[in-house]
Design a protein around this motif. Structure first.
Motif, PDB file in Angstrom:
ATOM      1  N   LEU A  74      -6.064   6.321   0.644  1.00 54.02           N
ATOM      2  CA  LEU A  74      -5.747   4.894   0.770  1.00 54.02           C
ATOM      3  C   LEU A  74      -6.836   4.045   0.127  1.00 54.02           C
ATOM      4  O   LEU A  74      -6.551   3.070  -0.586  1.00 54.02           O
TER       5      LEU A  74
ATOM      6  N   TYR B 205      -1.894  10.612   3.108  1.00 56.40           N
ATOM      7  CA  TYR B 205      -2.143   9.300   3.702  1.00 56.40           C
ATOM      8  C   TYR B 205      -3.484   9.241   4.425  1.00 56.40           C
ATOM      9  O   TYR B 205      -3.739   8.327   5.209  1.00 56.40           O
TER      10      TYR B 205
ATOM     11  N   TRP C 286      -3.959  -2.574   9.868  1.00 57.91           N
ATOM     12  CA  TRP C 286      -4.314  -1.338   9.145  1.00 57.91           C
ATOM     13  C   TRP C 286      -4.980  -1.645   7.807  1.00 57.91           C
ATOM     14  O   TRP C 286      -5.812  -0.878   7.322  1.00 57.91           O
TER      15      TRP C 286
ATOM     16  N   GLN D 278       0.832  -1.191   0.000  1.00 55.11           N
ATOM     17  CA  GLN D 278       0.000   0.000   0.000  1.00 55.11           C
ATOM     18  C   GLN D 278       0.876   1.255   0.000  1.00 55.11           C
ATOM     19  O   GLN D 278       2.081   1.183   0.270  1.00 55.11           O
TER      20      GLN D 278
ATOM     21  N   THR E  86      -4.614   9.828  10.419  1.00 54.46           N
ATOM     22  CA  THR E  86      -5.923   9.340  10.871  1.00 54.46           C
ATOM     23  C   THR E  86      -6.563  10.302  11.867  1.00 54.46           C
ATOM     24  O   THR E  86      -5.881  10.863  12.732  1.00 54.46           O
TER      25      THR E  86
ATOM     26  N   TRP F  25       0.563   7.205   8.121  1.00 53.78           N
ATOM     27  CA  TRP F  25      -0.801   6.689   8.277  1.00 53.78           C
ATOM     28  C   TRP F  25      -1.349   7.059   9.654  1.00 53.78           C
ATOM     29  O   TRP F  25      -2.513   7.435   9.779  1.00 53.78           O
ATOM     30  N   TYR F  26      -0.514   6.940  10.666  1.00 55.59           N
ATOM     31  CA  TYR F  26      -0.938   7.271  12.032  1.00 55.59           C
ATOM     32  C   TYR F  26      -1.126   8.779  12.202  1.00 55.59           C
ATOM     33  O   TYR F  26      -2.021   9.224  12.925  1.00 55.59           O
TER      34      TYR F  26
ATOM     35  N   THR G  43      -7.424   8.484   4.819  1.00 57.29           N
ATOM     36  CA  THR G  43      -8.143   7.277   4.430  1.00 57.29           C
ATOM     37  C   THR G  43      -8.736   7.380   3.031  1.00 57.29           C
ATOM     38  O   THR G  43      -8.757   6.392   2.285  1.00 57.29           O
TER      39      THR G  43
END
Length: 296
Positions: free
Chosen positions: A77, A72, A101, A57, A209, A205-206, A74
């Motif tokens: 993604l 990054y 994830w 990903q 979010t 990613w963290y 959601t």
């Protein structure tokens, strides 16, 4: 298995594949801190009936790693994955599968485009609504997820990459059965992570979010949490959840109320597995997927 490279919206991506490309598509999504190789032991058991594709990903392995934190989110993604379904499945997947994830992205795709997948399979991963409730409660899940706040800090990628990824491997193994992590597999992870710059996209990613993590014993008030439309979070296709009961990263409370968001939920548990169920019992995972996909 084959390695392939392709592009989505002018961004490079990499994946491993198994099976006939004309067969129904199964698309497998890995989690943190993994890469497409997370599914390498599962794919061969399904390749006789399906075209199995496991991508790196965005932010991971051989796929695109650039951009800012906002890249990054959601929505991006999920857009990547839906484009892969169009590319490899002519707009339809027999199933979308996710772990950790990757499960979060799979859920997002199932909510946004239920017409693009016939079924959803999750292995030790969580739906955002019960997960946010657990994170916000200040209870066991909040305590287990305090590492999220550390990952969000500037420079966490440097700490993870230091000393030949010592801290990264430590995150893998805390209170888990790591018999599956052979020297060969460790080498594969090191190659996928590359260096601190390679880890940055993963950590983003963290940072991207909107999920909020309470301090232990200090619940976050509901009005300070993301406000979601419950109907928009609904999982309408048949949904299989495989769960290793020894998971110490995702607590049982993250599954509380899941059935309330699903039209058709099947849960299969395994006592001798934990968060790394897809590595510990790959043939069993594949067998459960087959049973689920072939049910009337």
């Amino acid at each position: 298995m084959q390695h392939i490279n392709f592009q989505i919206n002018d961004k490079p991506f990499h994946a491993i594949t198994a099976g006939d490309s004309s067969a129904p598509l199964l698309l497998f999504l890995h989690g943190f801190p993994e890469y497409c190789g997370a599914w390498a032991d599962v794919l061969p058991h399904l390749a006789d009936e399906y075209y199995c594709v496991a991508p790196d990903q965005r932010g991971y392995g051989g796929s695109w790693r650039g951009g800012a934190v906002a890249d990054y989110a959601t929505k991006h993604l999920a857009a990547d994955v839906l484009a892969m379904i169009d590319m490899f499945g002519n707009g339809k997947a027999a199933a979308l599968l996710g772990h950790d994830w990757g499960a979060s992205v799979a859920y997002a795709c199932a909510m946004r485009a239920p017409n693009k997948m016939e079924k959803l399979v999750i292995a030790n991963g969580v739906h955002p609504a019960p997960f946010q409730e657990g994170l916000a409660s200040g209870g066991p899940q909040a305590e287990a997820s305090q590492y999220v706040e550390w990952l969000r800090k500037d420079g966490s990628e440097n700490a993870l990459a230091a000393n030949d990824f010592e801290r990264m491997f430590g995150m893998f193994s805390k209170h888990m059965n790591m018999d599956w992590l052979t020297a060969e597999k460790q080498a594969g992870y090191r190659a996928a992570w590359s260096d601190a710059a390679g880890v940055r996209g993963m950590v983003n990613w963290y940072r991207a979010t909107p999920l909020k993590v309470a301090k232990p014993g200090e619940p976050i008030p509901a009005d300070q949490l993301p406000q979601w439309d419950a109907e928009a979070l609904r999982i309408r296709m048949p949904h299989l959840l495989l769960w290793g009961l020894g998971d110490t990263a995702l607590k049982p409370e993250t599954r509380d109320g899941l059935k309330d968001y699903c039209d058709d939920l099947t849960v299969v548990e395994r006592e001798d597995a934990d968060h790394w169920i897809i590595h510990q019992h790959p043939e069993w995972v594949a067998d459960q997927i087959k049973l689920f996909l072939n049910r009337p």
